[in-house]
Enzyme design. Structure first.
Site, short mmCIF file in Angstrom:
data_model
loop_
_atom_site.label_atom_id
_atom_site.label_comp_id
_atom_site.label_asym_id
_atom_site.label_seq_id
_atom_site.Cartn_x
_atom_site.Cartn_y
_atom_site.Cartn_z
N ASP A 28 37.44 46.67 37.13
CA ASP A 28 37.26 45.74 38.26
C ASP A 28 38.56 45.02 38.59
O ASP A 28 38.56 43.86 39.02
CB ASP A 28 36.16 44.72 37.93
CG ASP A 28 35.72 43.93 39.16
OD1 ASP A 28 35.15 42.83 38.98
OD2 ASP A 28 35.95 44.40 40.28
N LYS B 255 42.33 47.98 42.85
CA LYS B 255 41.62 49.24 43.15
C LYS B 255 42.57 50.44 43.08
O LYS B 255 42.13 51.53 42.72
CB LYS B 255 40.95 49.15 44.53
CG LYS B 255 40.10 47.89 44.71
CD LYS B 255 39.23 47.57 43.49
CE LYS B 255 38.77 46.13 43.47
NZ LYS B 255 38.20 45.72 42.18
N ASP C 99 33.53 48.83 39.58
CA ASP C 99 33.06 48.00 40.68
C ASP C 99 33.78 48.42 41.97
O ASP C 99 34.86 49.02 41.94
CB ASP C 99 33.36 46.52 40.38
CG ASP C 99 32.69 45.58 41.39
OD1 ASP C 99 33.21 44.48 41.61
OD2 ASP C 99 31.65 45.97 41.96
N ASN C 100 33.17 48.11 43.11
CA ASN C 100 33.84 48.20 44.42
C ASN C 100 34.25 49.60 44.85
O ASN C 100 35.22 49.75 45.62
CB ASN C 100 35.10 47.32 44.45
CG ASN C 100 34.86 45.93 43.97
OD1 ASN C 100 35.43 45.50 42.96
ND2 ASN C 100 33.99 45.20 44.64
N GLU D 252 29.31 41.37 46.61
CA GLU D 252 28.91 40.05 46.10
C GLU D 252 28.83 39.01 47.24
O GLU D 252 29.73 38.89 48.06
CB GLU D 252 29.87 39.55 45.01
CG GLU D 252 31.33 39.57 45.35
CD GLU D 252 32.02 40.84 44.92
OE1 GLU D 252 31.36 41.88 44.82
OE2 GLU D 252 33.23 40.80 44.71
O1 LIG Z 1 40.47 43.11 44.94
C1 LIG Z 1 39.50 42.94 44.22
N1 LIG Z 1 39.62 42.82 42.89
C2 LIG Z 1 40.92 42.82 42.29
C3 LIG Z 1 40.80 42.12 40.98
C4 LIG Z 1 41.86 41.71 40.33
C5 LIG Z 1 41.74 41.01 39.05
O2 LIG Z 1 42.43 41.75 38.06
C6 LIG Z 1 43.75 41.24 37.97
S1 LIG Z 1 44.87 42.49 38.33
C7 LIG Z 1 45.18 43.31 36.86
C8 LIG Z 1 44.56 42.98 35.66
C9 LIG Z 1 44.89 43.71 34.54
N2 LIG Z 1 45.79 44.73 34.59
C10 LIG Z 1 46.37 45.02 35.77
C11 LIG Z 1 46.09 44.33 36.91
C12 LIG Z 1 43.90 40.10 38.92
O3 LIG Z 1 44.72 39.10 38.38
C13 LIG Z 1 42.47 39.67 39.10
O4 LIG Z 1 42.03 38.84 38.06
C14 LIG Z 1 38.15 42.81 44.81
C15 LIG Z 1 38.06 42.60 46.17
C16 LIG Z 1 36.80 42.46 46.76
N3 LIG Z 1 36.73 42.24 48.15
O5 LIG Z 1 35.62 42.19 48.74
O6 LIG Z 1 37.81 42.18 48.82
C17 LIG Z 1 35.63 42.50 46.01
C18 LIG Z 1 35.73 42.70 44.63
O7 LIG Z 1 34.61 42.76 43.84
C19 LIG Z 1 36.97 42.88 44.02
O8 LIG Z 1 37.01 43.12 42.67
MG LIG Z 2 35.06 43.63 41.96
#
Ligand SMILES: O=C(NC/C=C/[C@H]1O[C@@H](Sc2ccncc2)[C@H](O)[C@@H]1O)c1cc([N+](=O)[O-])cc(O)c1O
Ligand SMILES: [Mg+2]
Length: 214
Positions: free
Chosen positions: A141, A144, A169-170, A199
């Site tokens: 998660d 992406k 997820d997603n 969500e």
């Molecule tokens: O972009 C999304 N998720 C990116 C999540 C990112 C998470 O993971 C690390 S990156 C990382 C952590 C560890 N290693 C490498 C990178 C970031 O600091 C954040 O805590 C997202 C977007 C939507 N949306 O609707 O736009 C909906 C969702 O459910 C999503 O998960």
């Molecule tokens: Mg997500």
């Protein structure tokens, strides 16, 4: 300089959720993010699918890629058997700190091992660093665009065994098309799609469960 969204969510939880009560922390996050401001937690609809996969897998070793505020970490931790280990990787130190405070409020900080760093840097170190051979369940998660390279990295590092479950997820919104194409076409995975809403919104999303066949 104001607070950040994760800090606002944490403050709401610390004010409104009973400490030591993980379910009240989970519902407080969902209440805040559905009524006050949206945040990218897996949420309660896709969270119920995550719960079901955790319960059916009964994992001993779990890896989460992308902690954010720790919402899905808590959903998973709450359902693990004693002795199971949950490792969550977060590269943003601020988000990691918020998540640790969230785990403390839920009383589950001893149940979760949070590593700060990028998955691509940390995954090759997990075996040596944590003395873990294989993961039974991986919840994906984070960014992406990292889903596919990190899945290939998990394979290359020998961290998956026949029966290991990946839950992503997603896969519809924002989408992870290269990841989906890979797990759905590779003979090494048995993949299944679970449609659900994004969500807190009336937008179509879904999670993909892929069993590694070895
Ligand atoms: O972009 C999304 N998720 C990116 C999540 C990112 C998470 O993971 C690390 S990156 C990382 C952590 C560890 N290693 C490498 C990178 C970031 O600091 C954040 O805590 C997202 C977007 C939507 N949306 O609707 O736009 C909906 C969702 O459910 C999503 O998960
Ligand atoms: Mg997500």
């Amino acid at each position: 300089s104001g607070t950040t969204r994760p800090v606002r969510i944490l403050k709401y939880v610390q004010r409104c959720a009973n400490s030591g009560d993980v379910l009240s922390v989970i519902s407080a996050i969902d209440a805040y993010c559905s009524k006050v401001e949206w945040a990218m937690n897996v949420g309660d609809e896709k969270g119920a699918i995550l719960d079901a996969v955790v319960l059916e897998t009964r994992p001993r070793y779990v890896l989460e890629l992308g902690t954010y505020c720790g919402y899905s970490t808590l959903r998973i931790a709450h359902l693990l058997a004693p002795g199971a280990r949950l490792i969550t990787l977060e590269m943003n130190p601020h988000y990691a700190q918020v998540a640790i405070e969230m785990f403390r409020h839920a009383g589950l900080d001893a149940q979760v091992e949070l590593l700060v760093g990028s998955s691509s840097a940390l995954i090759p170190q997990l075996r040596k660093k944590l003395d873990i051979e294989k993961f039974d369940l991986v919840f994906i998660d984070h960014w992406k665009v990292s889903y596919l390279p990190d899945t290939k990295l998990l394979e290359e590092c020998g961290l998956l065994k026949a029966g290991s479950v990946l839950l992503a997820d997603n896969v519809t919104c924002p989408g992870a098309p290269d990841y989906l194409q890979y797990v759905r076409n590779s003979p090494r995975y048995q993949s299944q799609y679970f449609p659900a809403r994004l969500e807190y919104l009336q937008v179509e999303d879904g999670v993909e469960k892929s069993v590694f066949l070895g």
